[in-house]
Each structure stands twice: as structure tokens, then as C-alpha cells.
Design a protein around this motif. Structure first.
Motif, PDB file in Angstrom:
ATOM      1  N   ASN A   1       0.733  -0.437   3.726  1.00 56.35           N
ATOM      2  CA  ASN A   1       0.701   0.319   5.098  1.00 56.35           C
ATOM      3  C   ASN A   1       0.589   2.060   4.712  1.00 56.35           C
ATOM      4  O   ASN A   1       1.619   2.587   3.858  1.00 56.35           O
ATOM      5  CB  ASN A   1       2.168   0.280   5.596  1.00 56.35           C
ATOM      6  CG  ASN A   1       2.189   0.656   6.876  1.00 56.35           C
ATOM      7  OD1 ASN A   1       1.379   1.572   7.283  1.00 56.35           O
ATOM      8  ND2 ASN A   1       3.176   0.309   7.776  1.00 56.35           N
TER       9      ASN A   1
ATOM     10  N   PRO B   1      -2.985   0.050   8.659  1.00 55.87           N
ATOM     11  CA  PRO B   1      -2.871  -0.216   7.334  1.00 55.87           C
ATOM     12  C   PRO B   1      -3.847  -0.930   6.386  1.00 55.87           C
ATOM     13  O   PRO B   1      -3.562  -1.001   5.380  1.00 55.87           O
ATOM     14  CB  PRO B   1      -1.562  -1.212   7.189  1.00 55.87           C
ATOM     15  CG  PRO B   1      -1.691  -1.944   8.317  1.00 55.87           C
ATOM     16  CD  PRO B   1      -2.305  -1.274   9.232  1.00 55.87           C
TER      17      PRO B   1
ATOM     18  N   ARG C   1      -1.989 -10.755  13.767  1.00 59.41           N
ATOM     19  CA  ARG C   1      -1.337 -10.113  12.397  1.00 59.41           C
ATOM     20  C   ARG C   1      -2.271 -10.244  11.262  1.00 59.41           C
ATOM     21  O   ARG C   1      -2.656 -11.437  10.948  1.00 59.41           O
ATOM     22  CB  ARG C   1       0.029 -10.731  12.723  1.00 59.41           C
ATOM     23  CG  ARG C   1       0.968 -10.622  13.634  1.00 59.41           C
ATOM     24  CD  ARG C   1       2.361 -11.143  13.364  1.00 59.41           C
ATOM     25  NE  ARG C   1       3.091 -10.923  14.865  1.00 59.41           N
ATOM     26  CZ  ARG C   1       3.650  -9.665  14.811  1.00 59.41           C
ATOM     27  NH1 ARG C   1       3.605  -8.782  14.103  1.00 59.41           N
ATOM     28  NH2 ARG C   1       4.337  -9.616  16.030  1.00 59.41           N
TER      29      ARG C   1
ATOM     30  N   THR D   1       1.983  -7.691   9.798  1.00 57.73           N
ATOM     31  CA  THR D   1       1.661  -6.427  10.305  1.00 57.73           C
ATOM     32  C   THR D   1       0.801  -6.816  11.439  1.00 57.73           C
ATOM     33  O   THR D   1      -0.175  -7.572  11.396  1.00 57.73           O
ATOM     34  CB  THR D   1       0.974  -5.690   9.079  1.00 57.73           C
ATOM     35  OG1 THR D   1       2.038  -5.402   8.135  1.00 57.73           O
ATOM     36  CG2 THR D   1       0.819  -4.237   9.973  1.00 57.73           C
TER      37      THR D   1
ATOM     38  N   TRP E   1      -1.966  -6.521  14.154  1.00 57.95           N
ATOM     39  CA  TRP E   1      -3.471  -6.396  13.954  1.00 57.95           C
ATOM     40  C   TRP E   1      -4.333  -6.987  14.724  1.00 57.95           C
ATOM     41  O   TRP E   1      -4.045  -8.303  14.385  1.00 57.95           O
ATOM     42  CB  TRP E   1      -3.892  -5.742  12.714  1.00 57.95           C
ATOM     43  CG  TRP E   1      -5.169  -5.218  12.376  1.00 57.95           C
ATOM     44  CD1 TRP E   1      -6.470  -5.863  12.293  1.00 57.95           C
ATOM     45  CD2 TRP E   1      -5.507  -3.820  12.369  1.00 57.95           C
ATOM     46  NE1 TRP E   1      -7.475  -4.737  12.355  1.00 57.95           N
ATOM     47  CE2 TRP E   1      -6.775  -3.755  12.423  1.00 57.95           C
ATOM     48  CE3 TRP E   1      -4.665  -2.909  12.386  1.00 57.95           C
ATOM     49  CZ2 TRP E   1      -7.388  -2.452  12.485  1.00 57.95           C
ATOM     50  CZ3 TRP E   1      -5.154  -1.595  12.448  1.00 57.95           C
ATOM     51  CH2 TRP E   1      -6.530  -1.290  12.333  1.00 57.95           C
TER      52      TRP E   1
ATOM     53  N   GLU F   1       7.351  -2.894  18.671  1.00 55.92           N
ATOM     54  CA  GLU F   1       6.655  -2.823  17.382  1.00 55.92           C
ATOM     55  C   GLU F   1       5.494  -1.781  17.217  1.00 55.92           C
ATOM     56  O   GLU F   1       5.381  -1.116  15.965  1.00 55.92           O
ATOM     57  CB  GLU F   1       6.115  -4.145  17.154  1.00 55.92           C
ATOM     58  CG  GLU F   1       5.534  -4.721  15.836  1.00 55.92           C
ATOM     59  CD  GLU F   1       5.257  -6.138  15.642  1.00 55.92           C
ATOM     60  OE1 GLU F   1       4.851  -6.406  14.520  1.00 55.92           O
ATOM     61  OE2 GLU F   1       5.324  -6.824  16.698  1.00 55.92           O
TER      62      GLU F   1
END
Length: 574
Positions: free
Chosen positions: A3, A54, A72, A77, A79, A323
């Protein structure tokens, strides 16, 4: 992937010693390389500058699958849009690429090496699965699904990238800021709360009102950050749009707003794309993000139904609000109240109150026809820019494309039409006869289907450029194949009018008309692959006009073509 929300891959480039930088450039010269597509170039730039943090490269299969299935990355993470480097398998084999190989990524505009890719894996996508997971349907009416099937290569390449140089832009350079530059600007201006507005369309009074309302409600400043990478086919070009944005910025109170351009390749992915946009804006330093009605929606599917519900994007972004670490500012469509001269969200308008609105379709119609655009809808400065970029049809170019068998009389019609248009005046007229094009542009080509298609493609390119320049173009090739003719229509129609005229002279009459004797030679077998004899002529299924010179005089045919042009406003009263 690590990240790195505040630097991106370029963070090392700006602090790297000159000898090391020179060494990387030299290394890139020795490596196998590819020139990036327009979408890949947009993606790489935003990986390099940290807008896609990231991400530090293109997704591996593990991350790609996780994004499709879970929205994710494989490490959890958030995305939502897979960023991959697609290449043809043949290119991979020719370059000898393997896992662990390095590949130089070059800017197609100037051949500069921008980065080195360290390849981690190769994988072949299931495109139907990707379309359904990412866009909700495997429907080519969705522009990203159409792109997936027609432009995306068969193999995806994953791996991290090492920056060599930033892509160079020559337009609106002062308005292009990286995430680090924009965050530094906000700090210098003491902007602690910034609400970002995404757009791929020109802005009008309603957009200004919407953003001011958002700033007022959140006690924030405004970041206007329009997309200037790939958007939806048919959108107004970014040069025109940026001139509009620049014209509208003075309409904000002094110090309230700033403009910064985003070289993003949109996917028109609706809800998923809205989450992606929010992540990007957080990386640019925004604290709030406006999500409007049908955010990043592509329009209607092949059944005529919207791909996404009007507020699906808002719902999905709000689901991840905690988030995302950026506050979502949901907005409904604004509508104009003429009795009080104000804009309001449509859900706040009392029953019975009169409202006015101009749709995008209606705006385009008014621009094409020169019809008035009221000041309650847009600012005069904006309208002037849009009219310059979208002149009325009387000032636009057009192409008349005559197709028919050899000796059908299409050349005579073309010449007579050129005389008529020259007499009309108002624009230059160019004549592209089949034989002329064969001599001047396609002398090396034979008459296989592939070579015929190349020849017609060249005619389409020239006709498109003439049309874009506001000229009249008359093309008269045989053009025996429907698909090639349709491609010419698509090419030319981007810039102006296109009229397909089928000169449907019977074959027997064409043979009688032929003074050169080529039909007799083809019938005798001396010429192979001759259209109408031993090669097919695919009659147009839906021409704008079908004529037969054995029945209708050339002068009448020309008159009928002129009537089509007059009907649509390309010629006539100025």
C-alpha cells in the motif's frame, strides 16, 4: 501489493540519482519491448503516479480472480476494477517472454521507454466470465464488453513495474497534476476538506449548482477532476470539454474550486466503477466524492434497458463508505424551476411545480441544427465553445459513397454530383473514383478479399479526414463487401454525414456498358476473381438510396441525392 497511497511507483524516480536513471534508460534499450495501447498507457500512468495505489504494477492471476470474484485484491484490499496488461500470445512467443523476464513498456506517441515490467505470470482470461462479473452481462451493447471482445488481447501479463520516465503531455499541461502535486496544492491553499466531482461530459449550470451545493453541505472546497483518457465512444473530445471546464471555473466564487485533469481509461462499469473512482480520488487527496445518478453508466443494453439502476452506484459506494476513508456525497438529478429561476434535486420539487430540462440527446440535436440553447441551461461561454466544436450541419462535411458493379454508371453519377455540389458552393468537393484510388493509393494491391478490404479502408480513411475538415467527399468504388462498407460508414459518421448509394444497374447492362472488355476477359477466364462474374457482389441491405441508371436519368439521380442532403441540413439555406 504494497500500500503506497502517497507516492506510487514514481516516488523513487524523483529522488533517483541521474546515473542510476541513465542506467535504467540504457537497460530498457536492450530489453524486448512493446508499444502500449491507449488504454494501457492511461493505466500505466496512473500506476506510476500513485493514482492507482496500492497497485504497483499489473495484476497477477491471483489478484485478477480475486477482484472479479470479491472486489478485492488477494490480500483483502478493496479494489473493484482489474488492471491488466493484455498481449497477443504470438507477441509473447516472438519476444521470448517468460516468468521472470523484463519487458520495456514504451509510449506509442514518442517511443519513450516509460517503465520496465518484471513479469510474474501469464494467464488466459475467460472473457465471458470477465464481462459478467465486471459489467453484469456479456452484452456487446456495453462499450467495455465490446472493447473486451474486439480489442483486448488473448493473454494477460502480471508483474510489478519500475519507473523510467513520466508520460509527456503537450495539452493543458498546467491542469495535469499527479496525486502528490494535488495534495501539495491543497496543503498550500489550506484546503482541509475537498469534495471531488467526476465528469466525462461538458459542464452546464446544473453541474455548477450541484458541486456548489455539495461544497456548501460539507463545508468543503471543490475539485473538478474530469476524465481526459478513454471515455465512452461518441463522447465529446477532451479538448472541447477542457475548454468548457476552463470557461466554467470563473463561475465559482473566488477560491472555492480548482480544475485538475485525470488521464483515466474509463470502463463505464457503473457501481464497481464508482467505488474505483472513490479510491482514486482519495489517492488525490479528496476527502469527499460526489456520486450522482447512474454514475459511470454506459446507457442501455441490447434490449433497451439501462445496464444499471439509477442509484446502484451510490448504494455500492455507501456500502464500503467506512473502508474507503472518503465520504460519499450522493446526489439526485437536478432540475430547473423556471418560476423561481433555480435548480433543485428532483426529489425536493413539490408536486405541481413546473420544471424544465434538456437531455443530452436534445442538446446534441440543438447543436447539430443550430437551435437555441437557453441560458437557464448553460452559460453563453460554454454554448459558444460547444457550437465551435459542433457546427450546424450546413457547415459540416459529408461523404456520398456510391457502390455498384464495374460500368454500372456510378462514375458518371459521381462526376455529375460533383458538378452539382460545386454549383451549390459552401464547401470544397473531392471526387474519389475507384480507378483513381487504385492508381494513387493502392497500386500495390491485388484483388483478393483482404486486399479489396484494405483498399476500401483507405478510401474510408481519406473520406473521413475530408469529412472532418468540413469538405464534401464523393467516393465511387465497386466496394463489393457489406462489412467493408459498414466500416467506412462507421469511420466517416464520427465526423459528419454518410450516405450510401447503391447503383443497382443489372449485370447484363454493365456488360453492355463496358468499353474496356474486362467483363469478356473475365467470362473467358482470363481474369480471375472479377466482381459479378466469379466473385460475389454483396448488395447493400439498407442503402440510403438505391438507383438504376437504366430506369432513372443521371440528372434525376443527382437530384435525389441532393434532396437527401437538403433534408438533413447539409446543403440549403445558410
Amino acid at each position: 501489493m504494497a500500500n503506497t497511497p502517497h507516492g506510487g511507483v514514481l516516488k523513487d524516480l524523483h529522488t533517483r540519482d541521474a546515473p542510476i536513471q541513465a542506467q535504467l534508460r540504457d537497460e530498457a534499450e536492450t530489453l524486448p519491448y512493446i508499444s502500449l495501447t491507449e488504454r494501457q498507457l492511461c493505466d500505466l500512468e496512473l500506476i506510476l503516479n500513485g493514482a492507482f495505489s496500492p497497485l504497483e504494477g499489473f495484476l497477477s492471476k491471483k489478484d485478477y480472480d480475486s477482484v472479479l470474484d470479491n472486489m478485492r485484491l488477494s490480500d483483502g484490499t478493496l479494489w473493484t476494477i482489474p488492471i491488466y496488461l493484455d498481449l497477443p500470445k504470438d507477441t509473447i512467443d516472438q519476444l521470448g517472454l517468460k516468468v521472470g523476464s523484463r519487458l520495456a513498456l514504451r509510449d506509442p506517441r514518442n517511443d519513450t521507454a516509460l517503465a520496465i515490467l518484471y513479469i510474474s505470470d501469464f494467464y488466459r482470461p475467460d472473457k465471458e466470465r470477465e464481462a459478467i462479473k465486471l459489467y453484469g452481462a456479456n452484452d456487446k451493447a456495453h462499450p467495455a464488453v465490446a472493447y473486451l471482445w474486439s480489442h483486448t488481447n488473448d493473454t494477460y501479463v502480471g508483474g510489478s513495474v519500475q519507473a523510467i520516465a513520466e508520460p509527456q503531455h503537450y495539452d493543458y499541461v498546467a491542469a495535469r497534476r499527479s496525486p502528490a502535486e494535488l495534495r501539495a496544492l491543497f496543503k498550500k491553499l489550506n484546503w482541509s476538506r475537498v469534495v471531488a466531482f467526476q465528469t466525462r461530459n461538458p459542464m452546464h449550470r446544473a453541474h455548477r449548482e450541484l458541486t456548489v451545493r455539495a461544497a456548501r453541505s460539507r463545508h468543503a472546497n471543490v475539485l473538478i477532476q474530469p476524465v481526459v483518457g478513454l471515455t465512452k465512444p461518441g463522447d465529446i473530445d477532451h479538448f472541447t470539454r477542457v475548454r468548457v471546464y476552463q470557461a466554467i471555473m470563473p463561475k465559482y466564487p473566488n477560491g472555492m474550486a480548482t480544475l485538475s485533469l485525470l488521464p483515466l481509461a474509463m470502463r463505464m462499469g457503473g457501481p464497481r466503477e464508482a467505488v474505483w473512482h472513490a479510491i482514486i480520488r482519495k489517492n488525490f487527496g479528496a476527502t469527499h466524492f460526489i456520486v450522482g445518478r447512474d454514475h459511470a453508466g454506459p446507457g442501455k443494453n441490447s434490449l433497451g434497458v439501462d445496464f444499471y439502476g439509477p442509484y446502484e452506484a451510490q448504494d455500492l459506494v455507501l456500502k464500503f463508505a467506512d473502508e474507503l476513508a472518503i465520504e460519499v456525497v450522493p446526489f439526485q438529478m437536478l432540475t430547473y424551476l423556471p418560476d423561481t429561476d433555480e435548480y433543485r434535486p428532483i426529489d425536493e420539487v413539490p408536486d405541481g411545480v413546473r420544471t424544465l430540462n434538456i437531455s443530452g440527446t436534445e442538446l446534441r440535436r440543438r447543436l447539430k441544427t443550430g437551435a437555441p440553447i437557453p441560458e437557464w441551461f448553460s452559460y453563453p461561454e460554454v454554448v459558444r465553445i460547444l457550437r465551435e466544436a459542433n457546427p450546424p450541419r450546413i457547415k459540416q462535411g459529408f461523404t456520398v459513397f456510391l457502390t455498384g458493379l464495374h460500368a454500372s454508371g456510378k462514375d458518371a453519377i459521381a462526376r455529375a454530383l460533383q458538378v452539382s455540389l460545386n454549383q451549390e458552393g459552401g464547401r470544397s468537393t473531392t471526387l474519389l473514383l475507384g480507378e483513381t484510388i487504385r492508381q494513387e493509393l493502392s497500386s500495390e494491391l491485388g484483388f483478393t478479399k483482404r486486399e479489396r478490404d484494405i483498399n476500401i479502408s483507405r478510401i474510408g480513411f481519406v473520406a473521413g479526414e475530408l469529412t472532418r475538415a468540413g469538405a464534401a467527399c464523393i467516393a465511387a468504388p465497386i466496394a463489393p463487401y457489406e462489412d467493408a462498407r459498414n466500416k467506412v460508414r462507421d469511420t466517416v459518421s464520427r465526423w459528419g454525414g454518410f450516405y450510401l448509394v447503391h447503383v443497382a444497374t443489372p449485370l447484363e447492362q454493365c456488360i453492355k456498358n463496358d468499353r474496356s472488355g474486362v467483363y469478356k476477359r473475365a467470362q473467358a477466364g482470363e481474369i480471375k476473381g472479377f466482381t459479378g462474374i466469379d466473385d460475389v457482389y454483396e448488395e447493400p441491405s439498407n442503402p440510403d438510396l438505391r438507383v438504376d441508371p437504366t430506369v432513372t436519368p443521371v440528372s434525376q439521380i443527382v437530384h435525389e441525392i441532393v434532396l437527401l442532403l437538403e433534408r438533413d441540413g447539409y446543403i440549403g439555406e445558410r
